[in-house]
Scaffold this motif. Sequence first.
Motif, short mmCIF file in Angstrom:
data_model
loop_
_atom_site.label_atom_id
_atom_site.label_comp_id
_atom_site.label_asym_id
_atom_site.label_seq_id
_atom_site.Cartn_x
_atom_site.Cartn_y
_atom_site.Cartn_z
N PRO A 207 0.38 5.20 0.13
CA PRO A 207 -0.54 6.33 0.21
C PRO A 207 -0.11 7.54 -0.62
N PHE B 75 0.84 -1.20 0.00
CA PHE B 75 0.00 0.00 0.00
C PHE B 75 0.88 1.26 0.00
N LYS C 231 -15.49 8.45 9.87
CA LYS C 231 -14.57 7.36 9.50
C LYS C 231 -13.21 7.61 10.13
N ALA D 212 -2.80 8.42 4.07
CA ALA D 212 -3.82 8.29 3.01
C ALA D 212 -5.08 9.06 3.39
N MET D 213 -5.48 8.93 4.67
CA MET D 213 -6.69 9.63 5.13
C MET D 213 -6.50 11.15 5.03
N CYS E 78 -5.43 0.07 4.10
CA CYS E 78 -5.31 0.38 5.53
C CYS E 78 -5.20 -0.91 6.34
N ALA F 40 -20.87 14.14 2.83
CA ALA F 40 -19.67 13.35 2.56
C ALA F 40 -18.57 13.72 3.55
N LEU G 59 -8.68 1.72 -0.72
CA LEU G 59 -8.19 2.27 0.54
C LEU G 59 -8.42 1.37 1.75
N ALA G 60 -9.64 0.80 1.83
CA ALA G 60 -9.95 -0.01 3.01
C ALA G 60 -8.98 -1.19 3.12
N VAL H 136 -7.14 12.09 1.52
CA VAL H 136 -8.57 12.06 1.19
C VAL H 136 -9.25 13.29 1.79
N LEU I 293 -1.99 8.64 -3.59
CA LEU I 293 -3.14 9.51 -3.34
C LEU I 293 -2.71 10.96 -3.24
N GLN J 299 -19.40 12.23 6.97
CA GLN J 299 -19.15 10.79 6.98
C GLN J 299 -17.66 10.53 7.10
N PHE J 300 -16.91 11.32 6.35
CA PHE J 300 -15.45 11.17 6.35
C PHE J 300 -14.90 11.40 7.75
N LEU K 190 -15.28 7.49 -0.09
CA LEU K 190 -15.76 7.26 1.28
C LEU K 190 -16.36 5.86 1.42
N THR L 72 -15.32 3.25 -0.16
CA THR L 72 -14.24 2.25 -0.11
C THR L 72 -13.61 2.19 1.27
N ILE L 73 -13.72 3.28 2.02
CA ILE L 73 -13.15 3.27 3.38
C ILE L 73 -14.06 2.53 4.35
#
Lengths: 123, 218
Positions: A70, A68, B198, B141-142, B55, B191, B51-52, B145, A73, B194-195, A119, A121-122
């Motif tokens: 990051p 992975f 998360k 990564a977060m 992580c 969105a 991403l999930a 995003v 991104l 929600q983010f 979102l 996918t997270i």
Amino acid sequence: MNELIKAAKDLLSDLKGDYDALGESFAAETDLDKMNALDNQISQIGKDIVGLENKVLALEVAAKKSSFDPNELGSLASRMSEHRAETARVIKGHTESVEQAKYLASRVSTGAKLIGEVLRTIA
Amino acid sequence: MRKSALRTILIGTISMTLIGCTRVPAQVKKASADQSAMLAAFEQSITAQDLAKGCSDSFKAAVEMEAALKKQGETVQARINKNFTDSKIRATKIQAASAEMGATKEAKAMQILIEETTQLQSSIVAIRADIEAEKAKCTVAMGFVRDMVHSMSAAQAELDKFIQSDARSPVEAFVYSLVETKALSARIDRAANQFQSKMSGLSDKIGQLEAFSSQVKE
């Protein structure tokens, strides 16, 4: 990576065999010069073993790393930021055009849809 | 006649305004093409990244790296100790034949012990930095995003402002409905919320991982 680790471990096994065999020869030896020579040889093999064990340590940890990245991104994030700047620039430059507004709205809408997908996918 | 001329002027003005409004300048066409390419790349990359999974892999990898460091680190340390003990035994035997050579051998054994222990410690420091980087991947990564959500929200705010100022013009009012941007704005807000939730979930995960890592260390 795993092949490298296996090769290193095989080599270690050989070196440990040599170390033990020379150790037995040393124990049986009574001549000082021969004892000295054997001790030098055993010490060197001992150092080689530790060096190789250190390499195995580095390889075993490295093999566990995830792929992975990051930072891929990061370039996207910077492009989104450019998009924001571009939106501001276009709005400033074309405040007279309503078509611009429709165009920008469709861009932002597509962007919002994609963010929604990110979102999900997270989740 | 006068009325007709006025009507002609009025229709002409409205037509020209509409043409002006609907014409997309070359600069914008180019921006649109760039934008489409960017968004397509973005979409593709997001799918590819998953991403999930990234992580989850990163958390798992950090724990496994920690375990590998502990196991193999102990093996290296044990070997350094064994080499030193064996050297001391040989030095004692040599000392019986030559006190001077025996002393030299003993000093050499001690020197090797110190060098190798120092080397191992610096390897562990480097490996620990790698483990920390692995642990931080998801947070990094977060962050990216979050930056993206922020950029989109800011672009939306710009657009909203533009639409509202434009709506004053009667010709433009019928072309674009404000309701559409309001709905879009609400979507962006949702969105972003929600983010945020998360993100706090992930903080808990990171906490759990660190607690687990400490247990592994002990």
